[in-house]
Design a protein around this motif. Structure first.
Motif, mmCIF file in Angstrom:
data_model
loop_
_atom_site.group_PDB
_atom_site.id
_atom_site.type_symbol
_atom_site.label_atom_id
_atom_site.label_comp_id
_atom_site.label_asym_id
_atom_site.label_seq_id
_atom_site.Cartn_x
_atom_site.Cartn_y
_atom_site.Cartn_z
ATOM 1 N N LEU A 1 -49.480 26.395 6.301
ATOM 2 C CA LEU A 1 -48.731 25.856 7.442
ATOM 3 C C LEU A 1 -47.469 25.131 6.981
ATOM 4 C CD1 LEU A 1 -51.092 24.324 10.129
ATOM 5 C CD2 LEU A 1 -49.585 26.283 10.339
ATOM 6 N N TYR A 2 -47.582 24.385 5.855
ATOM 7 C CA TYR A 2 -46.431 23.640 5.333
ATOM 8 C C TYR A 2 -45.289 24.566 4.943
ATOM 9 C CZ TYR A 2 -49.279 19.390 5.064
ATOM 10 O OH TYR A 2 -50.044 18.322 5.355
ATOM 11 N N GLU A 3 -45.657 25.740 4.490
ATOM 12 C CA GLU A 3 -44.655 26.641 3.927
ATOM 13 C C GLU A 3 -44.163 27.704 4.898
ATOM 14 O OE1 GLU A 3 -46.858 28.213 0.680
ATOM 15 O OE2 GLU A 3 -47.048 26.252 -0.283
ATOM 16 N N CYS A 4 -44.929 27.955 5.951
ATOM 17 C CA CYS A 4 -44.639 29.113 6.788
ATOM 18 C C CYS A 4 -44.408 28.721 8.245
ATOM 19 C CB CYS A 4 -45.789 30.108 6.679
ATOM 20 S SG CYS A 4 -45.478 31.597 7.618
ATOM 21 N N ASP A 5 -43.160 28.829 8.686
ATOM 22 C CA ASP A 5 -42.819 28.528 10.076
ATOM 23 C C ASP A 5 -43.409 29.554 11.035
ATOM 24 O OD1 ASP A 5 -41.454 26.326 9.312
ATOM 25 O OD2 ASP A 5 -39.458 27.247 9.371
ATOM 26 N N THR B 1 -61.012 27.045 2.753
ATOM 27 C CA THR B 1 -60.149 27.806 3.657
ATOM 28 C C THR B 1 -59.231 26.870 4.441
ATOM 29 O OG1 THR B 1 -62.110 29.175 3.923
ATOM 30 C CG2 THR B 1 -60.201 29.730 5.273
ATOM 31 N N ARG B 2 -59.788 25.732 4.849
ATOM 32 C CA ARG B 2 -59.019 24.762 5.634
ATOM 33 C C ARG B 2 -57.802 24.278 4.841
ATOM 34 N NH1 ARG B 2 -58.814 19.483 6.604
ATOM 35 N NH2 ARG B 2 -60.326 19.025 4.986
ATOM 36 N N VAL B 3 -58.033 23.951 3.573
ATOM 37 C CA VAL B 3 -56.942 23.486 2.702
ATOM 38 C C VAL B 3 -55.908 24.595 2.531
ATOM 39 C CG1 VAL B 3 -56.362 22.711 0.377
ATOM 40 C CG2 VAL B 3 -58.421 21.834 1.510
ATOM 41 N N GLU B 4 -56.406 25.798 2.331
ATOM 42 C CA GLU B 4 -55.521 26.960 2.153
ATOM 43 C C GLU B 4 -54.651 27.160 3.393
ATOM 44 O OE1 GLU B 4 -57.641 30.673 1.309
ATOM 45 O OE2 GLU B 4 -55.885 31.674 2.160
ATOM 46 N N PHE B 5 -55.289 27.071 4.561
ATOM 47 C CA PHE B 5 -54.566 27.241 5.831
ATOM 48 C C PHE B 5 -53.517 26.154 6.009
ATOM 49 C CE2 PHE B 5 -56.888 30.174 8.917
ATOM 50 C CZ PHE B 5 -57.355 30.991 7.906
ATOM 51 N N GLU B 6 -53.907 24.926 5.679
ATOM 52 C CA GLU B 6 -52.983 23.794 5.840
ATOM 53 C C GLU B 6 -51.775 23.950 4.921
ATOM 54 O OE1 GLU B 6 -55.366 20.293 5.401
ATOM 55 O OE2 GLU B 6 -56.213 20.543 7.397
ATOM 56 N N ASN B 7 -52.027 24.339 3.693
ATOM 57 C CA ASN B 7 -50.933 24.554 2.739
ATOM 58 C C ASN B 7 -50.006 25.648 3.229
ATOM 59 O OD1 ASN B 7 -51.628 22.557 0.941
ATOM 60 N ND2 ASN B 7 -53.016 23.883 -0.215
ATOM 61 N N HIS C 1 -49.728 36.294 5.490
ATOM 62 C CA HIS C 1 -49.814 35.538 6.753
ATOM 63 C C HIS C 1 -51.207 35.621 7.355
ATOM 64 C CE1 HIS C 1 -45.610 34.750 6.666
ATOM 65 N NE2 HIS C 1 -45.263 36.032 6.716
ATOM 66 N N LYS C 2 -51.511 34.605 8.098
ATOM 67 C CA LYS C 2 -52.816 34.583 8.783
ATOM 68 C C LYS C 2 -52.655 35.175 10.176
ATOM 69 C CE LYS C 2 -53.893 31.755 5.382
ATOM 70 N NZ LYS C 2 -54.441 32.361 4.162
ATOM 71 N N THR C 3 -53.723 35.744 10.659
ATOM 72 C CA THR C 3 -53.699 36.317 12.002
ATOM 73 C C THR C 3 -53.998 35.223 13.029
ATOM 74 O OG1 THR C 3 -56.038 36.845 11.995
ATOM 75 C CG2 THR C 3 -54.559 38.528 11.116
ATOM 76 N N PHE C 4 -53.733 35.559 14.292
ATOM 77 C CA PHE C 4 -53.989 34.621 15.389
ATOM 78 C C PHE C 4 -55.467 34.224 15.422
ATOM 79 C CE2 PHE C 4 -55.052 33.715 19.830
ATOM 80 C CZ PHE C 4 -54.152 32.712 20.103
ATOM 81 N N GLU C 5 -56.322 35.226 15.217
ATOM 82 C CA GLU C 5 -57.773 34.966 15.222
ATOM 83 C C GLU C 5 -58.162 34.004 14.106
ATOM 84 O OE1 GLU C 5 -60.339 35.397 17.238
ATOM 85 O OE2 GLU C 5 -58.759 36.039 18.620
ATOM 86 N N GLU C 6 -57.516 34.180 12.964
ATOM 87 C CA GLU C 6 -57.805 33.281 11.832
ATOM 88 C C GLU C 6 -57.405 31.844 12.170
ATOM 89 O OE1 GLU C 6 -57.599 35.601 7.615
ATOM 90 O OE2 GLU C 6 -55.775 35.669 8.861
#
Ligand SMILES: [Zn+2]
Length: 154
Positions: A29-33, A21-27, A3-8
């Motif tokens: 987001l799709y998987e993690c509520d 990183t942006r693509v990684e974060f977006e992906n 999981h990513k942190t709030f700061e991330e």
């Protein structure tokens, strides 16, 4: 899944991450509520903190200076006198125009002609068309609320 942190998420919201990183974060987001919630919080935080005024006093002074510049102080020393003069000049102007027109019309006999034209117009103008116009006005006035009612029902 890491999981990513709030700061991330904040860096992502501020668009401070590179493409990979942006693509990684977006992906993620799709998987993690769970991270979606943190991400939405980050957006909220970013929105509230967006208009940062680092120097409130300087900011206010700057705006006041801009307002001062907008005022046409140099042109009008006394606005009241200026307005009065303007009105007086206007009145005189209109009076002169009216007087000149009256003189011209009287001397050229245009008044007489105008009276004839008006009488002609009154005689020629069909009274029905005026009535029709009023009827139309009334109907459009009556029809309009019905139209809105119809639309509301649909
Ligand atoms: Zn996650």
């Amino acid at each position: 899944m890491k999981h990513k942190t709030f700061e991330e998420w904040m860096t992502y919201v501020r668009d401070e991450v590179d493409e990979k990183t942006r693509v990684e974060f977006e992906n993620h987001l799709y998987e993690c509520d769970q991270c979606m919630e943190v991400y939405l919080e980050a957006i909220e935080r970013q929105e509230t903190s967006f208009p940062t005024v680092t120097d409130p006093d300087g900011f206010t002074d700057g705006i006041m200076a801009m307002i001062e510049q907008e005022k046409p102080v140099t042109k009008i020393e006394n606005p009241r006198t200026y307005a009065k003069t303007k009105f007086y000049q206007k009145s005189v102007f209109h009076y002169l125009v009216a007087a000149t027109m009256t003189l011209l019309l009287m001397t050229t006999g245009v008044f007489q002609e105008l009276m004839t034209i008006v009488t002609d117009f009154e005689n020629k103008s069909p009274k029905e068309s005026i009535t029709e116009g009023i009827m139309k006005e009334t109907f459009s006035f009556v029809e309009e609320p019905n139209q809105t009612n119809k639309e509301a029902n649909e």
